[in-house]
Design a protein around this motif. Structure first.
Motif: not given
Length: 491
Positions: A280-294
């Protein structure tokens, strides 16, 4: 009963083996050269740290331990890289995974030095460690990047490419053939295809040589001298068929790649989760928020501020050349409203590269548009001034956008800033590119610039939005320098 030509089958087997052996040969040499580069970088970084921390005067008794460490450190560095699988072919050649593993190897080496120092009560000079680890990581990243660029240049010349056999329907095969021929830095060269047998086919532009049907893949590999098989989305090839194909290709060590129907989703967002033998291919959501964006926000504003400060004398000279140069005097800065994050308009700044009445002339030149999108593009645009032509060639006209980055309207890396009339014509899925700030540079900048079609530019922007990471930003910034120097697609 169907008979088998043993001599023909043996020749096909030898052909497939030759292709696989040739690929394995240069890949092994590439990894061995990387090992030598890493060792030399480790030795050089340790030597420089020794000199910078303790000076170049004679060898004192307390420095003998550091001299020994200088020779041991390169071995520890290459060991950390090997443990982080930075020499495996799957992580090399393309993408950012190689660079991420180099960075993690640096963290692992730091932890190893701390543990050894604490366990054996060794008092390592903090200044030495503070110098050697960052120097080691940065220089090794740069060396690996340059070595990879050398490989990409050989791929662009058609050398050392993976010989790919595509399996699937005509439209999918033609589309992927076009993409791979345009983007040679992936190292995949299409040599043939296998298509379903139930349809009549005439001449189709862009279709590679057809070596058979979906049942002939194993023999087609030998006939085409392929070393890689890419299976596109194809209902005729179900799970058992793919499994049997994998068994057939395994004996000749032919790579098998299954192309997902997911569009522009990078591998670090996908995870295979086996459920009762079914992957099963699990697709995570893109990193649009959070500490990385900061962190990105801080990096953008601090980086842009430093670049503005360092380049201010150069920018002043360019401004004077634009204002008083030949081809039409006028304001040095051109302002234009663009659409930013979440559809908010902002004023974009550029050095003026056209005559003052360029907008009025556009009505006359409208029929000469060479672009398939909303933007007007013309390779020999008569409105461009002599100074502007040179600025455009090396993208120097974009430098005032550093002010937009400092103000928070843009990022250093991101999608291309669109015009309002472009956004008005966007289909719903294209609005996705507006969820992040536009960028001073981006994938569109390093993949062809003005030579790209409107559709290709949009696709690259969506790819960036869906797969953003800090490592990707750094990679794009490094590639931007190369793209600007080549000045390809700039007009």
């Amino acid at each position: 009963m169907k008979t088998v030509d043993l001599s023909k089958a043996a020749e096909q087997l030898r052909s497939g083996t030759r292709a696989s052996a040739a690929r394995a040969g240069w890949q092994n040499r590439y990894a061995l050269t990387l090992f030598v580069i890493d060792f030399v970088v480790g030795l050089g970084a340790a030597s420089w740290a020794l000199v910078l921390r303790f000076g170049s005067s004679g060898v004192e008794p307390h420095m003998r331990d550091y001299l020994l460490l200088t020779f041991i450190l390169p071995l520890g560095w290459t060991a950390c890289l090997a443990l982080n699988r930075a020499y495996e072919a799957r992580h090399l050649f393309v993408g950012t995974e190689e660079y991420a593993r180099v960075f993690r190897a640096g963290l692992a080496l730091t932890a190893a030095l701390a543990i050894v120092s604490f366990s054996f009560d060794l008092r390592l000079a903090r200044g030495y460690v503070i110098i050697v680890i960052p120097l080691l990581i940065l220089v090794d990243l740069g060396a690996r990047f340059l070595f990879r660029q050398r490989l990409h240049r050989s791929w662009a010349r058609g050398q050392r490419l993976h010989r790919v056999l595509l399996v699937g329907h005509v439209n999918s095969v033609v589309d992927l053939t076009h993409r791979l021929s345009r983007e040679r830095f992936h190292g995949l060269g299409v040599v043939g295809a296998c298509l379903p047998a139930d349809k009549e086919r005439g001449f189709i532009s862009g279709l590679p040589p057809v070596y058979g049907t979906l049942d002939d893949v194993a023999t087609a590999v030998g006939r085409s001298d392929a070393d890689t098989v890419i299976v596109l989305s194809c209902p005729e090839l179900d799970g058992p068929a793919i499994r049997r194909l994998a068994w057939q290709l395994e004996r000749d060590e032919i790579d098998l790649i299954l192309a997902s129907t997911l569009v522009d989703v990078a591998g670090d967002r996908t995870t295979i989760r086996p459920v009762d033998g079914l992957p099963m291919l699990h697709v995570e959501h893109p990193k649009l928020k959070g500490s990385s964006r900061a962190v990105k926000e801080i990096f953008d504003r601090v980086g842009a501020s430093m670049l503005l400060l360092l380049a201010s004398p150069f920018l002043a000279v360019i401004a004077l050349m634009v204002k008083f140069g030949p081809g039409g005097r006028g304001p040095a800065i051109f302002k234009q409203e663009r659409v930013g994050k979440d559809g908010r308009p902002f004023m974009l700044y550029k050095f003026r590269t056209m005559q003052v009445d360029a907008e009025a002339q556009l009505r006359i030149l409208g029929e000469l548009n060479e672009s398939d999108g909303a933007l007007f593009k013309m390779k020999q645009d008569p409105r461009v001034t002599p100074v502007g032509r040179h600025l455009r060639r090396f993208s120097l006209d974009e430098l005032p956008q550093l002010v937009n980055v400092v103000k928070g309207d843009m990022s250093l890396v991101g999608p291309r800033p669109p015009l309002a009339k472009e956004v008005a014509d966007y289909p719903s899925d294209m609005l996705r590119r507006l969820v992040v700030k536009p960028g001073l540079t981006g994938l569109w900048q390093v993949s062809g610039r003005s030579d790209l079609s409107w559709e290709e530019s949009i696709r690259l922007d969506l790819t960036y939005v869906e797969n953003w990471s800090l490592v990707m930003d750094l990679t794009i910034l490094a590639r931007t320098v190369s793209a600007v120097v080549r000045s390809s697609g700039a007009y």
